[in-house]
Design a protein around this motif. Structure first.
Motif, PDB file in Angstrom:
ATOM      1  N   GLU A  18     -33.127  -4.189 -17.406  1.00 39.56           N
ATOM      2  CA  GLU A  18     -32.700  -5.572 -17.173  1.00 39.56           C
ATOM      3  C   GLU A  18     -31.286  -5.805 -17.673  1.00 39.56           C
ATOM      4  OE1 GLU A  18     -35.807  -7.524 -19.293  1.00 39.56           O
ATOM      5  OE2 GLU A  18     -36.928  -8.039 -17.477  1.00 39.56           O
ATOM      6  N   ALA A  19     -30.980  -5.262 -18.833  1.00 37.62           N
ATOM      7  CA  ALA A  19     -29.650  -5.455 -19.418  1.00 37.62           C
ATOM      8  C   ALA A  19     -28.567  -4.814 -18.562  1.00 37.62           C
ATOM      9  CB  ALA A  19     -29.617  -4.874 -20.831  1.00 37.62           C
ATOM     10  N   LYS A  20     -28.865  -3.641 -17.981  1.00 41.57           N
ATOM     11  CA  LYS A  20     -27.879  -2.963 -17.134  1.00 41.57           C
ATOM     12  C   LYS A  20     -27.602  -3.756 -15.863  1.00 41.57           C
ATOM     13  CE  LYS A  20     -28.763   1.848 -18.477  1.00 41.57           C
ATOM     14  NZ  LYS A  20     -29.314   3.144 -18.011  1.00 41.57           N
ATOM     15  N   LYS A  29     -25.153 -10.947 -11.475  1.00 39.90           N
ATOM     16  CA  LYS A  29     -25.782  -9.632 -11.448  1.00 39.90           C
ATOM     17  C   LYS A  29     -24.790  -8.604 -10.894  1.00 39.90           C
ATOM     18  CE  LYS A  29     -30.111 -10.725 -12.619  1.00 39.90           C
ATOM     19  NZ  LYS A  29     -30.765 -10.187 -13.820  1.00 39.90           N
ATOM     20  N   LYS A  30     -25.007  -7.351 -11.240  1.00 39.67           N
ATOM     21  CA  LYS A  30     -24.137  -6.298 -10.730  1.00 39.67           C
ATOM     22  C   LYS A  30     -24.252  -6.208  -9.208  1.00 39.67           C
ATOM     23  CE  LYS A  30     -23.859  -3.353 -14.811  1.00 39.67           C
ATOM     24  NZ  LYS A  30     -22.398  -3.489 -14.919  1.00 39.67           N
ATOM     25  N   TYR A  31     -23.148  -5.853  -8.583  1.00 39.78           N
ATOM     26  CA  TYR A  31     -23.080  -5.854  -7.128  1.00 39.78           C
ATOM     27  C   TYR A  31     -24.104  -4.905  -6.521  1.00 39.78           C
ATOM     28  CZ  TYR A  31     -20.919  -6.033  -2.502  1.00 39.78           C
ATOM     29  OH  TYR A  31     -20.683  -6.226  -1.177  1.00 39.78           O
ATOM     30  N   ASP A  32     -24.307  -3.754  -7.151  1.00 42.82           N
ATOM     31  CA  ASP A  32     -25.151  -2.722  -6.545  1.00 42.82           C
ATOM     32  C   ASP A  32     -26.621  -2.830  -6.957  1.00 42.82           C
ATOM     33  OD1 ASP A  32     -24.225   0.003  -8.830  1.00 42.82           O
ATOM     34  OD2 ASP A  32     -24.852  -2.068  -9.163  1.00 42.82           O
ATOM     35  N   ARG A  33     -27.010  -3.875  -7.671  1.00 49.12           N
ATOM     36  CA  ARG A  33     -28.388  -4.006  -8.137  1.00 49.12           C
ATOM     37  C   ARG A  33     -29.247  -4.778  -7.139  1.00 49.12           C
ATOM     38  NH1 ARG A  33     -30.318  -1.022 -12.582  1.00 49.12           N
ATOM     39  NH2 ARG A  33     -28.431  -0.309 -13.642  1.00 49.12           N
ATOM     40  N   THR A  76     -27.599 -17.923  -9.475  1.00 52.90           N
ATOM     41  CA  THR A  76     -27.412 -16.501  -9.760  1.00 52.90           C
ATOM     42  C   THR A  76     -26.647 -15.869  -8.603  1.00 52.90           C
ATOM     43  OG1 THR A  76     -28.529 -14.450 -10.341  1.00 52.90           O
ATOM     44  CG2 THR A  76     -29.670 -15.874  -8.789  1.00 52.90           C
ATOM     45  N   ILE A  77     -25.658 -15.061  -8.939  1.00 48.31           N
ATOM     46  CA  ILE A  77     -24.802 -14.424  -7.938  1.00 48.31           C
ATOM     47  C   ILE A  77     -25.205 -12.948  -7.859  1.00 48.31           C
ATOM     48  CG2 ILE A  77     -22.434 -13.957  -7.242  1.00 48.31           C
ATOM     49  CD1 ILE A  77     -21.585 -16.351  -8.944  1.00 48.31           C
ATOM     50  N   LEU A  78     -25.592 -12.532  -6.668  1.00 46.42           N
ATOM     51  CA  LEU A  78     -26.158 -11.197  -6.467  1.00 46.42           C
ATOM     52  C   LEU A  78     -25.328 -10.400  -5.476  1.00 46.42           C
ATOM     53  CD1 LEU A  78     -29.848 -12.380  -5.870  1.00 46.42           C
ATOM     54  CD2 LEU A  78     -28.852 -11.702  -8.057  1.00 46.42           C
ATOM     55  N   GLY A  79     -25.486  -9.072  -5.547  1.00 42.87           N
ATOM     56  CA  GLY A  79     -24.851  -8.217  -4.544  1.00 42.87           C
ATOM     57  C   GLY A  79     -25.566  -8.309  -3.218  1.00 42.87           C
ATOM     58  N   SER A  80     -26.887  -8.509  -3.275  1.00 40.33           N
ATOM     59  CA  SER A  80     -27.695  -8.656  -2.067  1.00 40.33           C
ATOM     60  C   SER A  80     -28.880  -9.555  -2.393  1.00 40.33           C
ATOM     61  CB  SER A  80     -28.179  -7.285  -1.584  1.00 40.33           C
ATOM     62  OG  SER A  80     -28.888  -6.626  -2.614  1.00 40.33           O
ATOM     63  N   PRO A  81     -29.529 -10.154  -1.376  1.00 35.83           N
ATOM     64  CA  PRO A  81     -30.645 -11.068  -1.633  1.00 35.83           C
ATOM     65  C   PRO A  81     -31.747 -10.387  -2.434  1.00 35.83           C
ATOM     66  CG  PRO A  81     -29.934 -11.254   0.646  1.00 35.83           C
ATOM     67  CD  PRO A  81     -29.208 -10.067   0.071  1.00 35.83           C
ATOM     68  N   PRO A  82     -32.516 -11.175  -3.198  1.00 37.17           N
ATOM     69  CA  PRO A  82     -33.599 -10.586  -3.996  1.00 37.17           C
ATOM     70  C   PRO A  82     -34.682  -9.988  -3.099  1.00 37.17           C
ATOM     71  CG  PRO A  82     -33.722 -12.982  -4.047  1.00 37.17           C
ATOM     72  CD  PRO A  82     -32.428 -12.630  -3.382  1.00 37.17           C
ATOM     73  N   THR A  83     -35.365  -9.022  -3.631  1.00 39.89           N
ATOM     74  CA  THR A  83     -36.452  -8.390  -2.885  1.00 39.89           C
ATOM     75  C   THR A  83     -37.775  -9.103  -3.196  1.00 39.89           C
ATOM     76  OG1 THR A  83     -36.828  -6.811  -4.689  1.00 39.89           O
ATOM     77  CG2 THR A  83     -35.284  -6.169  -2.957  1.00 39.89           C
TER      78      THR A  83
END
Length: 654
Positions: free
Chosen positions: A526-528, A548-552, A589-596
């Motif tokens: 989670e921290a990463k 959140k990290k772009y690639d997560r 929350t700002i994400l690299g891609s939509p949540p799964t």
């Protein structure tokens, strides 16, 4: 026929629950009752010691103390009518106590109350236990409660009383900082003038602890107390005396005339009152009896936000009828004496209102010219234009401007409007706006001038375009870093109306600590996955922004669980700092891609909405920003080309 009475009234110990345990709501109110008792005991000193570590408060005075008979017949007797023995103490003071229930106030904050007293060399001490009292109430036992005798403390005092309040149900960590001010505001008899010193943690309370002596700008006073205030209130710009006579028309009685004393003052800026309360307090016999009279005057207008004051009306607390409520913090509003005070204050406020606007206008030139840039502009005007500018300064003073930045922007707009109107020979438009109520029309006029509006939009757009320009042609990992640097200072990227965030250092530090506690419990995975989380305020909302990290790829259930923790932490902080204010929280929350899972985005959005949250992707955020300012980007290219052309043309003619 039996002589046994047919009817019987029984007073239960349960009275204590209503008159002591449940009557008072905060530490200053409780200690005010104990200080009043010390006054009535002819004490010259009251020492209050607040000890957060031991969760206790000690109140010791140099009063007359009590004999065993007085302990039982006066102190422990609920409802003892103090004034039947006279309205003044042996030392000549007006008695504050009346109903004999003030001493019970301690039980609203303390579990244990120890009482030590000395009189004529005899010492007595006993302990009162709230649990023991409540146990007898629940058990339905007889109406007597017998405090536990304890060993009297050794003390250097030859007379006086000492109370120790233990096992408090109030947080004392913030008490010391505001207790001095609250007590100073609740009494007008503290100080050498009345030979009554109150000391909190080894530091004497003075009238200066009220916090407004050096902040008042204009003052209207009546009677002795008001005159004293006028002489100690710092550099006042206006002082005026008002007649302090009040006429009361009691039902079925002849007209009565009374004298009141006190004052009503105004400050230069409304934010000055944040620390000292925007209120007019009502006093009787040197003690507060009503927290604030201002709500009685809902039509007071803008100037009411600048007001504070104190009315001393001893006649409210005299005679057979007691019109002060049991908590001794408000007055029965249907009492003729109270109505007479309200009428008096209403008339006084009319005087204040009629004079305040004129006084503010007189001061407006001095205030405006204190800004070097405005003075430079003013000095460059001709005589006639200077007079118009001075009238404009006066109009600006009628506005309620709490924010210094808003004041600056208004001056900028006003000066630009002044210059544009001067070019069109339309300065008389400014003079046509005479009343403070229609200053909004002037603001509309200013923003309605095309050149001014364009200048403001250009200033905003230029700043935003500079941010958007950094997004162009960035790689994914670079975009992540650039957004992290900009997002918290440019909330308009998330919502166009969020121009700037407000700051509250104290609550931000508290929230930061709470978030840190949560972060420490995150799993390594989670921290990463998270870059940063921040708390901001804008447009009346409390905003949590998490990057959140772009690639997560983040499962929606994990995302909701984390965001809920942060929301609950923020609610806890806001409830502690601002318990009375509504807390509107939005989480982004700002994400690299939509949540799964990604196959049902509408369901994911619904689940997030249930906790007041939403998500936006990095790419979507940049795309929306560029789309919103597409026209500006195209126009900026044209303006840049034109500016270059003009510059080269200047060189051609040089």
């Amino acid at each position: 026929m039996s002589d046994k009475p047919m009817y019987k009234m029984t007073l239960s110990l349960n009275v204590l629950r209503h008159l002591g345990i449940g009557l008072y709501s905060n530490v200053p109110a409780v200690l005010s009752e104990l200080v009043a008792n010390s006054w009535d005991a002819d004490a010259t000193r009251v020492l209050i010691s607040v000890n957060p570590e031991q969760n206790s408060i000690e109140v010791m005075d140099t009063g007359c103390g009590m004999t065993l008979h007085e302990i039982n017949e006066r102190f422990l007797r609920v409802g003892y009518e103090r004034r039947k023995e006279g309205n003044t103490t042996p030392g000549g003071r007006q008695v504050m106590g009346r109903k004999g229930i003030g001493k019970l106030s301690s039980f609203s904050i303390a579990q244990i109350v120890d009482v030590h007293t000395i009189k004529e060399g005899n010492k007595y001490a006993f302990r009162m236990d709230r649990c023991a009292i409540e146990s007898r109430i629940k058990g339905g036992q007889n109406n007597d409660y017998h405090p536990e005798p304890i060993e009297p403390d050794t003390t250097s005092l030859q007379h006086g009383t000492r109370l120790v309040l233990r096992d408090l149900n109030k947080d004392l960590s913030k008490t010391i900082s505001f207790l001095r001010r609250r007590l100073a505001r609740r009494f007008s008899i503290i100080g050498s003038e009345h030979d009554f010193e109150v000391i909190v943690n080894d530091e004497s309370i003075t009238p200066m602890d009220r916090g407004f002596h050096n902040k008042l700008e204009f003052l209207w006073y009546f009677g002795e107390h008001g005159e004293s205030m006028a002489s100690t209130a710092g550099s006042l710009k206006h002082i005026k005396q008002i007649d302090g006579k009040i006429t009361v028309l009691p039902e079925g009685a002849s007209e009565q005339t009374h004298e009141v004393s006190g004052w009503i003052g105004t400050v230069e800026k409304p934010e000055t009152l944040d620390e000292v309360n925007n209120a007019i307090v009502l006093m009787a016999r040197g003690k507060l009896v009503h927290e604030d009279l201002l709500p009685e005057f809902k039509d007071a207008g803008i100037y009411a936000d600048y007001i504070l004051g104190e009315i001393n009306a001893d006649f409210l607390d005299t005679g057979e009828e007691d019109i002060i409520t049991s908590g001794r913090q408000s007055v029965k509003e249907d009492a003729p004496r109270y109505s007479a005070v309200i009428d008096f204050v209403r008339d006084a406020l009319k005087t204040v209102r009629n004079e305040w606007t004129g006084l503010r206008k007189e001061r407006s030139k001095t205030r405006a010219l204190a800004y070097p840039t405005i003075k430079e502009w003013y000095d460059g005007l001709g005589p006639d234009k200077k007079k118009t500018a001075e009238r404009l300064f006066g109009k600006i003073e009628t506005l309620q401007l709490r924010d210094k930045n808003a004041t600056k922007e208004l001056y900028k707009s006003s000066i630009l409007a002044f210059e544009k109107l001067a070019l069109k020979d339309m300065l008389s438009t400014l003079d046509a706006l005479e009343s403070k109520e229609n200053f909004d029309t002037l603001v509309q006029l200013i923003t309605g001038i095309d050149e001014i509006e364009a200048a403001h939009y250009y200033e905003v757009a230029t700043g935003r375009l500079a941010v958007i320009a950094e997004f162009a042609n960035l790689r994914e990992e670079a975009l992540e870093k650039v957004l992290q640097r900009h997002i918290f200072n440019h909330l308009w990227l998330l919502h166009p109306s969020w121009e700037r965030a407000a700051s509250n250092f104290r609550i931000e530090e508290t929230v930061k600590r709470e978030f840190g506690t949560i972060d420490a419990k995150l799993s390594e995975e989670e921290a990463k996955g998270r870059i940063d989380i921040r708390y901001q305020t804008a447009a009346g909302k409390h905003i949590i922004i998490e990057l959140k990290k772009y690639d997560r790829r983040v499962p929606v259930e994990i995302l909701i669980a984390q965001l809920r923790k942060y929301r609950n932490a923020l609610r806890k902080c806001l409830k502690t700092r601002y318990p009375e204010e509504p807390n509107h929280i939005e989480i982004i929350t700002i994400l690299g891609s939509p949540p799964t899972p990604a196959d049902d985005p509408l369901e994911n959005q619904r689940l997030l909405r249930e906790i007041g949250a939403r998500y936006v992707t990095y790419d979507q955020l940049v795309l929306e920003a560029e789309r919103s300012y597409k026209d500006y980007i195209e126009r900026q290219a044209l303006v840049s080309k034109l500016a270059d052309l003009i510059k080269r043309l200047d060189n051609d003619f040089s």
